[in-house]
Design a protein around this motif. Structure first.
Motif, PDB file in Angstrom:
ATOM      1  N   SER A 159      10.824   1.062   5.192  1.00 38.84           N
ATOM      2  CA  SER A 159       9.883  -0.024   4.979  1.00 38.84           C
ATOM      3  C   SER A 159       9.090  -0.321   6.246  1.00 38.84           C
ATOM      4  O   SER A 159       7.855  -0.443   6.211  1.00 38.84           O
ATOM      5  CB  SER A 159      10.626  -1.275   4.513  1.00 38.84           C
ATOM      6  OG  SER A 159       9.736  -2.366   4.375  1.00 38.84           O
ATOM      7  N   TYR A 163       5.017  -0.085   7.185  1.00 35.52           N
ATOM      8  CA  TYR A 163       4.198  -1.176   7.713  1.00 35.52           C
ATOM      9  C   TYR A 163       3.603  -0.818   9.070  1.00 35.52           C
ATOM     10  O   TYR A 163       2.498  -1.258   9.414  1.00 35.52           O
ATOM     11  CB  TYR A 163       5.014  -2.463   7.806  1.00 35.52           C
ATOM     12  CG  TYR A 163       5.124  -3.178   6.483  1.00 35.52           C
ATOM     13  CD1 TYR A 163       4.044  -3.893   5.971  1.00 35.52           C
ATOM     14  CD2 TYR A 163       6.292  -3.117   5.726  1.00 35.52           C
ATOM     15  CE1 TYR A 163       4.126  -4.544   4.748  1.00 35.52           C
ATOM     16  CE2 TYR A 163       6.380  -3.765   4.503  1.00 35.52           C
ATOM     17  CZ  TYR A 163       5.296  -4.471   4.017  1.00 35.52           C
ATOM     18  OH  TYR A 163       5.374  -5.101   2.792  1.00 35.52           O
ATOM     19  N   ARG A 193      -2.725  -9.462   2.921  1.00 32.34           N
ATOM     20  CA  ARG A 193      -2.021  -8.626   1.949  1.00 32.34           C
ATOM     21  C   ARG A 193      -0.709  -8.109   2.546  1.00 32.34           C
ATOM     22  O   ARG A 193       0.341  -8.110   1.877  1.00 32.34           O
ATOM     23  CB  ARG A 193      -2.908  -7.459   1.521  1.00 32.34           C
ATOM     24  CG  ARG A 193      -2.280  -6.597   0.407  1.00 32.34           C
ATOM     25  CD  ARG A 193      -3.196  -5.440   0.014  1.00 32.34           C
ATOM     26  NE  ARG A 193      -4.518  -5.920  -0.387  1.00 32.34           N
ATOM     27  CZ  ARG A 193      -5.636  -5.751   0.324  1.00 32.34           C
ATOM     28  NH1 ARG A 193      -5.584  -5.100   1.497  1.00 32.34           N
ATOM     29  NH2 ARG A 193      -6.785  -6.197  -0.109  1.00 32.34           N
ATOM     30  N   GLN A 196       1.797 -11.020   2.729  1.00 34.28           N
ATOM     31  CA  GLN A 196       2.332 -11.384   1.423  1.00 34.28           C
ATOM     32  C   GLN A 196       3.339 -10.353   0.921  1.00 34.28           C
ATOM     33  O   GLN A 196       4.410 -10.719   0.410  1.00 34.28           O
ATOM     34  CB  GLN A 196       1.191 -11.521   0.407  1.00 34.28           C
ATOM     35  CG  GLN A 196       1.663 -11.937  -0.984  1.00 34.28           C
ATOM     36  CD  GLN A 196       0.517 -12.090  -1.960  1.00 34.28           C
ATOM     37  OE1 GLN A 196      -0.654 -11.996  -1.591  1.00 34.28           O
ATOM     38  NE2 GLN A 196       0.844 -12.333  -3.225  1.00 34.28           N
ATOM     39  N   GLU A 197       3.025  -9.080   1.089  1.00 35.27           N
ATOM     40  CA  GLU A 197       3.931  -8.033   0.612  1.00 35.27           C
ATOM     41  C   GLU A 197       5.257  -8.069   1.366  1.00 35.27           C
ATOM     42  O   GLU A 197       6.325  -7.914   0.767  1.00 35.27           O
ATOM     43  CB  GLU A 197       3.265  -6.664   0.759  1.00 35.27           C
ATOM     44  CG  GLU A 197       2.111  -6.440  -0.206  1.00 35.27           C
ATOM     45  CD  GLU A 197       1.453  -5.092  -0.014  1.00 35.27           C
ATOM     46  OE1 GLU A 197       1.980  -4.281   0.785  1.00 35.27           O
ATOM     47  OE2 GLU A 197       0.415  -4.834  -0.650  1.00 35.27           O
ATOM     48  N   ARG A 198       5.188  -8.256   2.694  1.00 35.88           N
ATOM     49  CA  ARG A 198       6.424  -8.289   3.470  1.00 35.88           C
ATOM     50  C   ARG A 198       7.245  -9.532   3.130  1.00 35.88           C
ATOM     51  O   ARG A 198       8.482  -9.463   3.034  1.00 35.88           O
ATOM     52  CB  ARG A 198       6.105  -8.269   4.967  1.00 35.88           C
ATOM     53  CG  ARG A 198       7.345  -8.227   5.857  1.00 35.88           C
ATOM     54  CD  ARG A 198       8.245  -7.032   5.533  1.00 35.88           C
ATOM     55  NE  ARG A 198       9.374  -6.945   6.456  1.00 35.88           N
ATOM     56  CZ  ARG A 198      10.397  -6.128   6.310  1.00 35.88           C
ATOM     57  NH1 ARG A 198      10.442  -5.326   5.262  1.00 35.88           N
ATOM     58  NH2 ARG A 198      11.377  -6.094   7.197  1.00 35.88           N
ATOM     59  N   GLU A 200       7.339 -11.053   0.312  1.00 31.48           N
ATOM     60  CA  GLU A 200       7.951 -10.813  -0.997  1.00 31.48           C
ATOM     61  C   GLU A 200       9.181  -9.926  -0.859  1.00 31.48           C
ATOM     62  O   GLU A 200      10.184 -10.127  -1.548  1.00 31.48           O
ATOM     63  CB  GLU A 200       6.929 -10.186  -1.945  1.00 31.48           C
ATOM     64  CG  GLU A 200       5.840 -11.157  -2.400  1.00 31.48           C
ATOM     65  CD  GLU A 200       4.779 -10.480  -3.250  1.00 31.48           C
ATOM     66  OE1 GLU A 200       4.819  -9.224  -3.373  1.00 31.48           O
ATOM     67  OE2 GLU A 200       3.910 -11.187  -3.786  1.00 31.48           O
ATOM     68  N   GLN A 201       9.113  -8.943   0.030  1.00 34.66           N
ATOM     69  CA  GLN A 201      10.281  -8.099   0.278  1.00 34.66           C
ATOM     70  C   GLN A 201      11.441  -8.923   0.824  1.00 34.66           C
ATOM     71  O   GLN A 201      12.594  -8.718   0.446  1.00 34.66           O
ATOM     72  CB  GLN A 201       9.939  -6.990   1.278  1.00 34.66           C
ATOM     73  CG  GLN A 201       9.206  -5.812   0.683  1.00 34.66           C
ATOM     74  CD  GLN A 201       9.075  -4.684   1.693  1.00 34.66           C
ATOM     75  OE1 GLN A 201       9.323  -4.870   2.882  1.00 34.66           O
ATOM     76  NE2 GLN A 201       8.685  -3.519   1.222  1.00 34.66           N
TER      77      GLN A 201
END
Length: 241
Positions: A159, A163, A193, A196-198, A200-201
């Motif tokens: 992950s 990133y 973006r 937000q994605e991180r 959510e993870q």
């Protein structure tokens, strides 16, 4: 065409700036790589001990409760277990630098204080069949825990590597810390973006580990807990957008 001193200074500044932004991510990858190496070594050591443990025959004398001293002299099985544990679990390369515990202390922390008596050089405990079965189960659980944590480490590695690539792409679009007006909306959307994605993870689990607990444990020696979020925050704070 030669590069002017001013250009050299600008390039040095940009290089240093980018390194500063990515430092938490690079540090996290170093931490995770070291953790993976240690977990793999510990799992191998425990598996080797488990193999030798299974080969040790229990004492024929009547069994004693786990941790209870026996009036009889220490049996050969106990000496065999101490030797096996020393040759395997305590023999991993990082043992002294990371743990630096005695054999008995490590057994107590790893499997519980009841089993420590079995490995104590001055305690007379019978290595009975029930005790052997319970110790085998405890070692199997320790192996499983190392394997599970290592899977979580590898998921985190993959992950963060992703990133790192995506953040580098965003950084490489800038030739200064001032974001051009025509690019500001795109830049802000790209950073938002990633954030937000991180996030959510981090609200999900890493295998059977809760993500916040995992990050707190993995990066406990750092000044930050969430490397990707820290890198993104550094980017946002250091540019004029």
């Amino acid at each position: 065409m030669s590069t002017t001193p001013a250009q050299d200074g600008t390039q040095w500044f940009l290089h240093t700036w980018r390194d500063h932004i990515l430092e938490p991510i690079e540090t996290a990858l170093t931490v995770l790589d070291a953790e993976h190496t240690e977990l793999a070594a510990e799992q191998d050591g425990l598996e080797d001990f488990l193999q030798r443990l299974r080969a040790v025959e229990p004492a024929e004398q009547p069994s004693s409760p786990v941790g209870a001293p026996s009036r009889q002299a220490a049996s050969d099985p106990v000496e065999a277990l101490r030797e096996a544990y020393t040759d395997t679990v305590l023999a991993v390369d990082h043992y002294e630098s990371v743990y630096d515990e005695s054999l008995v202390e490590n057994v107590s922390i790893e499997f519980g204080p009841d089993y420590a008596a079995l490995f104590h050089p001055e305690t007379k405990v019978s290595f009975s069949p029930p005790l052997k079965r319970s110790l085998v189960a405890a070692v199997e659980q320790a192996v499983d825990e190392r394997a599970s944590l290592d899977r979580a480490v590898r998921v985190e590695q993959e992950s963060i590597q992703e990133y790192r690539c995506r953040l580098r792409e965003v950084i490489d679009t800038l030739d200064s810390t001032v974001v051009p007006e025509w690019y500001r909306e795109t830049f802000q959307n790209d950073v938002s973006r990633l954030l937000q994605e991180r996030q959510e993870q981090l609200h999900s689990s890493v295998h059977r580990f809760e993500a916040h607990e995992f990050c707190g444990y993995m990066y406990e020696e750092q000044l930050w807990t969430y490397p990707v979020l820290t890198s993104l925050a550094r980017l946002q704070e250091s540019v004029d957008s």
